[in-house]
Write a protein that holds these residues in place. Structure first.
Motif: not given
Length: 275
Positions: A210-227
């Protein structure tokens, strides 16, 4: 067994290894309570995403408290767990490594990130994993009771050759624990997962922190499943969330019969030679 429930554990990763392990444990326990067959954690789920933390948090496989915890959970719940990735130390080298546990808690596959994230985007992100990490050099396809699965990590998803080889080896699901950032995520995350699924007519799964705005690196998140048709059947936002997604592997054969891409490939004109 053609149907399985995949749990996407989009967890908030902090600068505390024990708390991260406890969070992963909590999400795994909840996923199993919803009858998940396959639980997936994010890239670097026990560690903040930064080169200095890779060094600080690195663990050896045989003595890893993180892997020991996940093994016990897989055995306790009799479920497959793809332990996102952790910084794995061997000799003097550190790898970004993903581990797959079977229902008995055994490690049945591991993947060391092949393609290291060394980028300098103008006006965006600068990051060089190679300052700390060593790249892997082995393909990772593993047999499960649901068929074969292929493994990659984050930046690996950009390289179609890896996906193609994993599918040639029989993978029907491609897993990529990942942590795209707020520059590359909005631009390319969904596009890449749809492309790899569509190119190979398989399911493609990405699980991010998940996005952790207090971290130095900001993850986009958006876990995904595509068929296999290239359709997004689930995508989260940036918040911490557990999502259970049911897929039917019979869709693969249906799509391949309708548009026989794999049969129509001109392998007499081109090929990938695995070393």
């Amino acid at each position: 067994m053609s149907k399985l429930k995949i749990a996407l554990c989009q967890m908030n990763v902090i600068d505390n290894k024990q708390e991260n392990i406890l969070k992963a444990t909590s999400m795994i326990n909840e996923a199993v309570s919803h009858n998940s067959n396959f639980v997936v954690l994010p890239e670097m789920f026990n560690c903040p995403y930064s080169n200095d933390k890779f060094i600080e948090y690195a663990e050896e496989e045989k003595t890893s408290p993180t892997l020991n915890s996940i093994s016990k959970l897989a055995r306790q719940h009799e479920t497959y767990i793809l332990a996102g990735s952790i910084p794995e130390k061997e000799d003097s080298k550190i790898y970004n490594t993903s581990y797959l546990f079977d229902k008995k808690g055994n490690i049945i596959a591991k993947h060391r990130k092949m393609h290291l994230f060394d980028v300098d985007v103008e006006g965006g992100i600068y990051f060089k994993e190679s300052d700390t990490l060593t790249p892997g050099d082995k393909f990772s396809v593993c047999e499960t009771e649901f068929g074969k699965v292929g493994m990659g990590i984050c930046y690996d998803v950009r390289f179609s050759q890896l996906a193609h080889i994993n599918v040639e080896k029989g993978a029907s699901i491609l897993f990529y624990p990942g942590a795209f950032n707020m520059t590359t995520g909005p631009a390319h995350w969904e596009l890449l997962f749809r492309s790899r699924a569509l190119d190979n007519q398989v399911f493609c799964v990405g699980v991010a922190p998940a996005l952790n705005e207090s971290a130095s690196y900001h993850s986009y998140g958006h876990s995904i499943v595509v068929n296999p048709w290239g359709e997004v059947i689930c995508q989260l936002d940036t918040r911490e969330e557990l999502k259970i997604v049911e897929i039917d592997l019979n869709e693969i054969e249906k799509v391949r019969n309708e548009i026989p891409i794999l049969k129509n490939r001109r392998n007499d004109l081109y090929e990938i030679i695995e070393k």
